[in-house]
Scaffold this active site. Structure first.
Site, PDB file in Angstrom:
ATOM      1  N   PRO A 258       0.802  -1.313  -0.052  1.00  0.00           N
ATOM      2  CA  PRO A 258       0.000  -0.050  -0.124  1.00  0.00           C
ATOM      3  C   PRO A 258       0.922   1.240  -0.164  1.00  0.00           C
ATOM      4  O   PRO A 258       0.761   1.909   1.032  1.00  0.00           O
ATOM      5  CB  PRO A 258      -0.715  -0.043   1.376  1.00  0.00           C
ATOM      6  N   CYS A 259       1.350   1.532  -1.170  1.00  0.00           N
ATOM      7  CA  CYS A 259       2.324   2.666  -1.208  1.00  0.00           C
ATOM      8  C   CYS A 259       1.361   3.969  -1.298  1.00  0.00           C
ATOM      9  O   CYS A 259       1.879   4.981  -0.998  1.00  0.00           O
ATOM     10  CB  CYS A 259       3.173   2.806  -2.489  1.00  0.00           C
TER      11      CYS A 259
END
Length: 292
Positions: A258-259
């Site tokens: 989950p950048c």
DNA sequence: ATATTAATTCTCC
DNA sequence: GGAGAATTAATAT
């Protein structure tokens, strides 16, 4: 014949909605200061408020109003503040806040350094396909060890996205396998389906530093966010926030890693490889996944 | 308030 | 080595 039957029932019935969502987000980003009303936005886009309302709710599980709320700077700041807060009743995240549990339970990953990749993996075969997703067309790439790449393309930008991703693994052999990647794509965009029984297997190919950063990202719970310097501190290099930013930007498996939950210290969305609009969309969508 | 600058770490060429 | 990157804190308009 490439078994199109499998493709037809893939993913979100909402795949086409992203185009509308994207326009709305772009519209409100343009002058978020003035907090445009639903009527303003729907008028700008040339459709009825009712239609806008319906599409949004289907896409995000949120009303447009709640969604607009969810993509404000204020909300982003709140995400940053949820360090140890009771996120536990969010069914999805049960067990995730325990350190390291995530890898065992929901996402198993293995890391491959560029060195490993070069010697052992030069014959690595990567199969890929394009599939509709809540965030537009997704490019799904996989090895026999698990998902190794996930990117996005705007309409007509498929070739560009593929080239972008392919550059990361110069030695690999790419095979177009639309049917073979379809079920993986379905699984990826239904995080509720990630479970101990059916963990999502991913392969992280990068330098030590990059892999550490990506692992740190995996520990950020849904509905929460960290600053780049938070992540830097977590991997034991508090002053390396800039380098963290660079590493986050090289994340090959966006969304799964989950950048989009990495924000600037002010709560501002400072960048996103696949476009800030998509980052906003992901954060808003996740707000809806929490059952809001 | 917004813009510019310096400090900083890692990668890639 | 040097430039660039999804940063940040400090300083100057």
């Amino acid at each position: 014949m490439n078994m199109p039957a499998i493709l037809e029932r893939d993913i979100t019935p909402t795949g086409n909605d992203y185009d509308l969502v994207r326009q709305v987000i772009e519209r409100i980003s343009l002058d978020y200061r003035s907090q445009p009303s639903l009527e303003d936005i729907s008028a700008d886009l040339g459709l009825s408020p009712a239609r806008l309302q319906k599409t949004f709710t289907r896409w995000a599980g949120l009303t447009p109003k709640a969604f607009l709320q969810a993509v404000t700077l204020d909300h982003a700041r709140r995400l940053l503040g949820t360090e140890g807060l009771p996120l536990l009743d969010a069914s999805l995240e049960l067990g995730l806040s325990g350190p390291g549990r995530l890898h065992d339970l929901f996402v198993t990953h293995e890391a491959m350094s560029p060195g490993d990749f070069k010697s052992g993996g030069s014959g690595l075969v990567i199969r890929y396909g394009f599939h509709s997703s809540p965030f537009g067309t997704a490019l799904v790439m996989t090895t026999d060890r698990g998902l190794c790449g996930l990117g996005f393309a705007d309409p007509g930008g498929e070739a560009e996205a593929l080239e972008d991703m392919a550059k990361r693994w110069p030695g690999a052999k790419l095979e177009h396998d639309q049917a073979g990647t379809a079920s993986l794509a379905t699984q990826v965009f239904a995080p509720g389906s990630w479970s101990a029984d059916r963990p999502l297997r991913i392969v992280l190919i990068g330098t030590d530093f990059q892999v550490k950063v990506w692992e740190a990202l995996l520990r950020i719970p849904l509905g929460s966010a960290r600053t780049y310097s938070d992540v830097a501190t977590e991997i034991g290099k508090p002053s390396a926030s800039r380098a963290v930013g660079a590493a986050v930007g090289r994340n090959p498996i966006s969304f799964v890693v989950p950048c989009h939950r990495a924000l600037g210290k002010s709560g501002a969305l400072t960048g996103y490889h696949w476009g800030l609009t998509r980052k906003r969309a992901m954060l808003g969508w996740e707000a809806g996944q929490l059952g809001g």
